[in-house]
Design a protein around this motif. Structure first.
Motif, mmCIF file in Angstrom:
data_model
loop_
_atom_site.group_PDB
_atom_site.id
_atom_site.type_symbol
_atom_site.label_atom_id
_atom_site.label_comp_id
_atom_site.label_asym_id
_atom_site.label_seq_id
_atom_site.Cartn_x
_atom_site.Cartn_y
_atom_site.Cartn_z
ATOM 1 N N PRO A 174 3.888 -9.309 7.635
ATOM 2 C CA PRO A 174 4.282 -9.674 9.002
ATOM 3 C C PRO A 174 4.106 -8.564 10.025
ATOM 4 N N GLN A 175 4.240 -7.288 9.616
ATOM 5 C CA GLN A 175 4.242 -6.206 10.597
ATOM 6 C C GLN A 175 2.854 -5.797 11.079
ATOM 7 N N LEU A 176 1.799 -6.302 10.441
ATOM 8 C CA LEU A 176 0.454 -5.878 10.822
ATOM 9 C C LEU A 176 -0.014 -6.595 12.084
ATOM 10 N N ASP A 177 -0.710 -5.839 12.937
ATOM 11 C CA ASP A 177 -1.272 -6.395 14.162
ATOM 12 C C ASP A 177 -2.507 -7.218 13.825
ATOM 13 N N ALA A 178 -2.550 -8.440 14.309
ATOM 14 C CA ALA A 178 -3.637 -9.353 13.952
ATOM 15 C C ALA A 178 -4.990 -8.830 14.423
ATOM 16 N N LEU A 179 -5.044 -8.268 15.624
ATOM 17 C CA LEU A 179 -6.312 -7.773 16.143
ATOM 18 C C LEU A 179 -6.827 -6.587 15.334
ATOM 19 N N ALA A 180 -5.900 -5.726 14.901
ATOM 20 C CA ALA A 180 -6.312 -4.591 14.076
ATOM 21 C C ALA A 180 -6.863 -5.069 12.741
ATOM 22 N N VAL A 181 -6.274 -6.117 12.200
ATOM 23 C CA VAL A 181 -6.711 -6.644 10.907
ATOM 24 C C VAL A 181 -8.095 -7.270 11.006
ATOM 25 N N THR A 182 -8.327 -8.054 12.038
ATOM 26 C CA THR A 182 -9.610 -8.766 12.158
ATOM 27 C C THR A 182 -10.672 -7.943 12.878
ATOM 28 N N GLY A 183 -10.252 -6.975 13.695
ATOM 29 C CA GLY A 183 -11.238 -6.224 14.471
ATOM 30 C C GLY A 183 -12.013 -7.107 15.420
ATOM 31 N N ASN A 240 1.220 6.312 7.111
ATOM 32 C CA ASN A 240 1.723 5.449 8.181
ATOM 33 C C ASN A 240 0.715 4.378 8.554
ATOM 34 N N THR A 241 -0.521 4.551 8.105
ATOM 35 C CA THR A 241 -1.570 3.565 8.339
ATOM 36 C C THR A 241 -1.596 2.570 7.185
ATOM 37 N N PRO A 242 -1.575 1.273 7.463
ATOM 38 C CA PRO A 242 -1.648 0.292 6.381
ATOM 39 C C PRO A 242 -2.895 0.509 5.515
ATOM 40 N N LYS A 243 -2.744 0.270 4.229
ATOM 41 C CA LYS A 243 -3.840 0.544 3.287
ATOM 42 C C LYS A 243 -5.155 -0.092 3.716
ATOM 43 N N ILE A 244 -5.113 -1.356 4.096
ATOM 44 C CA ILE A 244 -6.349 -2.081 4.384
ATOM 45 C C ILE A 244 -7.052 -1.587 5.648
ATOM 46 N N LEU A 245 -6.368 -0.745 6.446
ATOM 47 C CA LEU A 245 -6.973 -0.221 7.669
ATOM 48 C C LEU A 245 -7.526 1.189 7.505
ATOM 49 N N HIS A 246 -7.395 1.759 6.313
ATOM 50 C CA HIS A 246 -8.045 3.038 6.047
ATOM 51 C C HIS A 246 -9.551 2.820 6.000
ATOM 52 N N PRO A 247 -10.332 3.762 6.522
ATOM 53 C CA PRO A 247 -11.775 3.516 6.628
ATOM 54 C C PRO A 247 -12.564 3.930 5.395
ATOM 55 N N VAL A 248 -13.641 3.228 5.157
ATOM 56 C CA VAL A 248 -14.711 3.622 4.246
ATOM 57 C C VAL A 248 -16.001 3.579 5.053
ATOM 58 N N ALA A 249 -16.679 4.712 5.142
ATOM 59 C CA ALA A 249 -17.876 4.844 5.974
ATOM 60 C C ALA A 249 -17.592 4.439 7.415
ATOM 61 N N GLY A 250 -16.402 4.795 7.897
ATOM 62 C CA GLY A 250 -16.054 4.569 9.293
ATOM 63 C C GLY A 250 -15.570 3.172 9.623
ATOM 64 N N LYS A 251 -15.461 2.291 8.626
ATOM 65 C CA LYS A 251 -15.014 0.927 8.886
ATOM 66 C C LYS A 251 -13.813 0.614 8.009
ATOM 67 N N PRO A 252 -12.730 0.039 8.569
ATOM 68 C CA PRO A 252 -11.555 -0.275 7.764
ATOM 69 C C PRO A 252 -11.894 -1.100 6.529
ATOM 70 N N ILE A 253 -11.168 -0.835 5.459
ATOM 71 C CA ILE A 253 -11.420 -1.498 4.181
ATOM 72 C C ILE A 253 -11.510 -3.008 4.342
ATOM 73 N N VAL A 254 -10.524 -3.600 5.000
ATOM 74 C CA VAL A 254 -10.483 -5.059 5.097
ATOM 75 C C VAL A 254 -11.641 -5.600 5.926
ATOM 76 N N HIS A 255 -12.170 -4.826 6.862
ATOM 77 C CA HIS A 255 -13.304 -5.298 7.657
ATOM 78 C C HIS A 255 -14.565 -5.424 6.816
ATOM 79 N N HIS A 256 -14.723 -4.552 5.820
ATOM 80 C CA HIS A 256 -15.843 -4.703 4.887
ATOM 81 C C HIS A 256 -15.773 -6.067 4.205
ATOM 82 N N GLY A 278 0.800 -1.231 0.000
ATOM 83 C CA GLY A 278 0.000 0.000 0.000
ATOM 84 C C GLY A 278 0.825 1.270 0.000
ATOM 85 N N THR A 279 1.981 1.251 -0.646
ATOM 86 C CA THR A 279 2.871 2.419 -0.605
ATOM 87 C C THR A 279 2.264 3.644 -1.281
ATOM 88 N N ARG A 280 1.362 3.418 -2.236
ATOM 89 C CA ARG A 280 0.773 4.555 -2.947
ATOM 90 C C ARG A 280 -0.223 5.339 -2.091
#
Length: 437
Positions: free
Chosen positions: A52-61, A18-34, A12-14
């Protein structure tokens, strides 16, 4: 048995964040959670593949999804390999989703399942989308519904790039097919990565056919790689929410200016004026009126309530039926009883306001002493005069009256008058003596 692997290990370099791409929100919910919520609606066996660097709890919510790590960024084929290692099942189908496609809908995936069932159980089905501007998406080469190959943009000739049938990244096949074909993937390509899409060509050598299923709504499968695409996804998701609200009986006077969160609930016959923003955790009853320029977060509104204009309701605010909050009123962690009113220029924090109590203009609850928060209790039918300060912890009894301009530091019994201000003094001819000597 269905298993789902969600690919979310991209750098997600583009996004330049500092926030991983998949954790940016859409309508208040991280992309990957949708994406995970759609996956979990289909099956309990869900694995999300991340770096490897992503926090598992943040990814799964906190969702019941397993987390697999792709330790080196070696392409989508390698990411699926990592996901397979976390699966508990030994057979059945595997659905592969992209973690950066927040608008994916269950109905589109059900259509993919239905068409996949028409073919051999070990065949490969790919969801395709026709785009007027295909951009850098991989192109699908097909003869009718039979898929010949998927060519990544970097590898495509000008003739292939002219094709407008594109790969969504969503693939459905059997676990047996993946186990057979993934070990045969090669990284001899422009990106030196293991492309998952190469399994179609590999499958042909094993007699495994591939098919393309065209999405009914191609706009739902655009991936997010930068802030501009994030904004586009937000706008599209908002349009979907607005349309859903209006069809459910909610009046939006200027729909394009109202922003909902993914979990906003609004009852029928509610009217929402322009420039209203709903954060997460808002539920609105029936026949509610929300006037312009209001901001609501973690708020419950009962039936027949009125809010605004220019009101800010946040952090566990509850308005019971027929309560009213008006111009430039902020409410935080407070409950207003049935028919209670705070109509102008008021701050209510950590307060309980009784039935039909009336809060005058400019009233504030002084809930913070510099160290801790304290509660203010205002009884049923009480009247708090304008420009008064209630210093918590404090209790105002039922039907008590607080004189305007008072600073109240002690409890006031029910039906009593509480007043705390210096007695008015008048000095005659003071102006003349001061300025016109």
């Amino acid at each position: 048995m269905l298993s789902v692997i969600v690919l979310a290990a991209g750098q997600g370099t583009r996004m330049v964040s500092n926030t991983p791409k998949i954790l940016h929100p859409v309508a208040g919910k991280p992309i990957v959670h949708h994406v995970l919520d759609v996956a979990l609606a289909l099956t309990e066996e869900v694995v999300v593949v991340v770096s490897p660097q992503l926090d598992a709890l943040a990814v799964t919510g906190g969702r019941p999804a397993k987390v697999a790590r792709q330790h080196h960024p070696r392409g989508t084929g390698d990411a699926v390999r990592a996901g397979l290692e976390q699966l508990q099942c030994d057979d059945g189908n595997v659905l592969i989703l992209c973690g950066d496609v927040p608008l994916v809908q269950e109905a589109e995936l059900q259509a993919l399942f239905q068409q996949h069932q028409q073919h051999h159980k070990d065949s490969i089905s790919v969801l395709g989308m026709r785009l007027t501007d295909p951009g850098h998406y991989g192109r699908i080469v097909a003869e009718g519904k039979r898929l010949i190959s998927i060519v990544e943009f970097k590898e495509a000739t000008p003739e292939i790039r002219a094709i407008n049938l594109c790969n969504t990244g969503i693939i459905l096949t059997s676990l047996a097919t993946l186990k057979k074909l993934l070990p045969e993937l090669s990284c001899q390509n422009a990106a030196q990565e293991y492309y998952l899409t190469d399994i179609m060509a590999l499958g042909q050598s094993h007699g495994i056919e591939s098919y393309v299923v065209e999405a009914a709504n191609s706009t739902l499968f655009h991936g997010i790689n930068n802030r501009a695409q994030l904004a586009q996804a937000e706008q599209q998701y908002q349009q979907m929410l607005r349309h859903k609200m209006m069809l459910s009986g909610v009046t939006l006077l200027d729909p394009d200016t109202v922003y909902f969160a993914h979990d906003t609930v609004v009852g029928r016959d509610t009217t929402i004026y322009p420039n209203v923003f709903f954060g997460e955790g808002v539920a609105v009853g029936e026949n509610v009126t929300i006037y312009p320029n209001c901001h609501l977060v973690k708020t419950l509104l009962g039936n027949d309530t009125k809010v605004g204009p220019f009101a800010h309701l946040r952090d566990h605010t509850i308005l019971e039926d027929k309560a009213e909050v008006g111009n430039f009123v902020e409410v935080k962690k407070s409950r207003l009883g049935t028919g209670a009113k705070a109509k102008h220029l008021t701050y209510l924090g950590d307060a309980v306001v009784g039935t039909k109590a009336n809060i005058g203009a400019g009233v504030i609850t002084c809930n913070y002493d510099g160290v801790a928060k304290h509660q203010t209790t205002i009884g049923a039918g009480a009247f708090i005069g304008s420009n008064s300060a209630l210093v918590a912890p404090i209790s105002i009894g039922d039907e008590a009256l607080i004189g305007a301009g008072s600073v109240i530091t002690k409890d006031v019994p029910g039906q009593a008058l509480g007043i705390a201000r210096e007695k008015q003094k008048i000095i005659l001819n003071w102006v003349k003596s001061r300025f016109y000597k």
